[in-house]
Enzyme design. Sequence first.
Site, PDB file in Angstrom:
ATOM      1  N   GLY A  13       0.848  -1.191   0.000  1.00 63.53           N
ATOM      2  CA  GLY A  13       0.000   0.000   0.000  1.00 63.53           C
ATOM      3  C   GLY A  13       0.880   1.236   0.000  1.00 63.53           C
ATOM      4  N   MET A  14       0.930   1.926  -1.122  1.00 66.79           N
ATOM      5  CA  MET A  14       1.812   3.090  -1.283  1.00 66.79           C
ATOM      6  C   MET A  14       1.020   4.375  -1.056  1.00 66.79           C
ATOM      7  SD  MET A  14       4.766   1.710  -2.219  1.00 66.79           S
ATOM      8  CE  MET A  14       5.742   2.889  -3.142  1.00 66.79           C
ATOM      9  N   SER A  15       1.456   5.164  -0.096  1.00 64.69           N
ATOM     10  CA  SER A  15       0.742   6.394   0.252  1.00 64.69           C
ATOM     11  C   SER A  15       1.364   7.637  -0.363  1.00 64.69           C
ATOM     12  CB  SER A  15       0.715   6.562   1.770  1.00 64.69           C
ATOM     13  OG  SER A  15       2.039   6.780   2.250  1.00 64.69           O
ATOM     14  N   CYS A 102     -10.746   3.539   9.212  1.00 62.96           N
ATOM     15  CA  CYS A 102     -10.173   3.390   7.874  1.00 62.96           C
ATOM     16  C   CYS A 102      -9.364   2.100   7.794  1.00 62.96           C
ATOM     17  CB  CYS A 102      -9.297   4.585   7.525  1.00 62.96           C
ATOM     18  SG  CYS A 102      -8.537   4.475   5.889  1.00 62.96           S
ATOM     19  N   GLY A 126       3.324   0.603   5.291  1.00 63.27           N
ATOM     20  CA  GLY A 126       4.376   1.300   6.023  1.00 63.27           C
ATOM     21  C   GLY A 126       4.014   1.556   7.471  1.00 63.27           C
ATOM     22  N   CYS A 194      -6.693  12.632   7.961  1.00 64.40           N
ATOM     23  CA  CYS A 194      -6.226  12.737   6.575  1.00 64.40           C
ATOM     24  C   CYS A 194      -7.102  13.634   5.717  1.00 64.40           C
ATOM     25  CB  CYS A 194      -6.115  11.349   5.945  1.00 64.40           C
ATOM     26  SG  CYS A 194      -7.674  10.432   5.900  1.00 64.40           S
TER      27      CYS A 194
END
Length: 350
Positions: A13-15, A102, A126, A194
Amino acid sequence: MASDNSLTTVVVGMSGGVDSSVAAYLLKQDGYKVIGLFMKNWDEEDDECPAAKDYQDVIAVCSMLDIPYYTINFVDEYYDHVFADFLEGLKMGITPNPDIFCNKEIKFKVFLDKAKEIGADYLATGHWAKTGEGLLEKCSDDNKDQTYFLYTLKSKQLKQVMFPLANLNKSRVREIAKELNLITHDKKDSTGICFIGKRKFKDFIAKFIQKEKGNFVDENGKILGMHDGIAFYTIGQRKGLQVGGPGEAWYVAAKETSKNEILLVQGENHPMLLHDDLIASSITWVSEPPVFPLDCTAKIRYRQDEQACTVTQLDDKLHVKFASAQRAVTPGQSIVFYKENLCLGGAIIN
């Protein structure tokens, strides 16, 4: 015989942040087949919710690491299962934690399902936590540990998840990113909720919840001023009350929804802000429920030292008795339980 990691596909999961960037790098270094997956959860109205910039950073990192990447849109799911419940909670006078929901409803549910759909054996993120054998443990960097936000995950999910940063600390993560010249190496960590970003909480929420003015009152019922609606305040709050007068600063001690009143007290350690027990519901245990009474430690907010407590079960609720009084116990927030480095689970404070 050593296992061949190249036969194992890990979707990361790339933020667009440094943590997930380095997580992807570490997995590739370990020989896994790595795929980057960017999740869009919020429709942008302005530059305060920088999903487009984050995605560009994901593209740059994945290109540098030479791994494929995809993007997935969960805007509707996020609104329906996280944001709508968040707003409903605020209207009821409680203070929900959308980051926890979330993780429960999006990142480790529909996002995990999507990762498996594109061939993942594991989902990696991460997050600062540690997992093994379906357990949830604190990471090596106590200052960064995020198990508080992950307590709703069950063993079955955790067996499909990797946390590559588990044994590192933040300074080393930034060093690795800088050594690789990743575009995210000096990118600031995201803080706060967020979807609110840098905006003022009250200004943002007022777009979705109508202001309903009522009275600030003291413990004797004396009117001190006007508030904008119980949804815009939380227990323990000091800033933004616009109540003057002699003596110590005023703090929110309680909210009376039926009267649309907010009770204020003077002094951050006023007795009405201190409680040595609480009731919690919506209980989640990572694995098997513990034996009660349970002597353990707990946190009622993320940035708090763990507090010694005894937990007993009352039907579908928990009664938590602390060894010492806790300040600003806030309905809607989560209490999370620990035994040394092990995160046992948690519940929602009533």
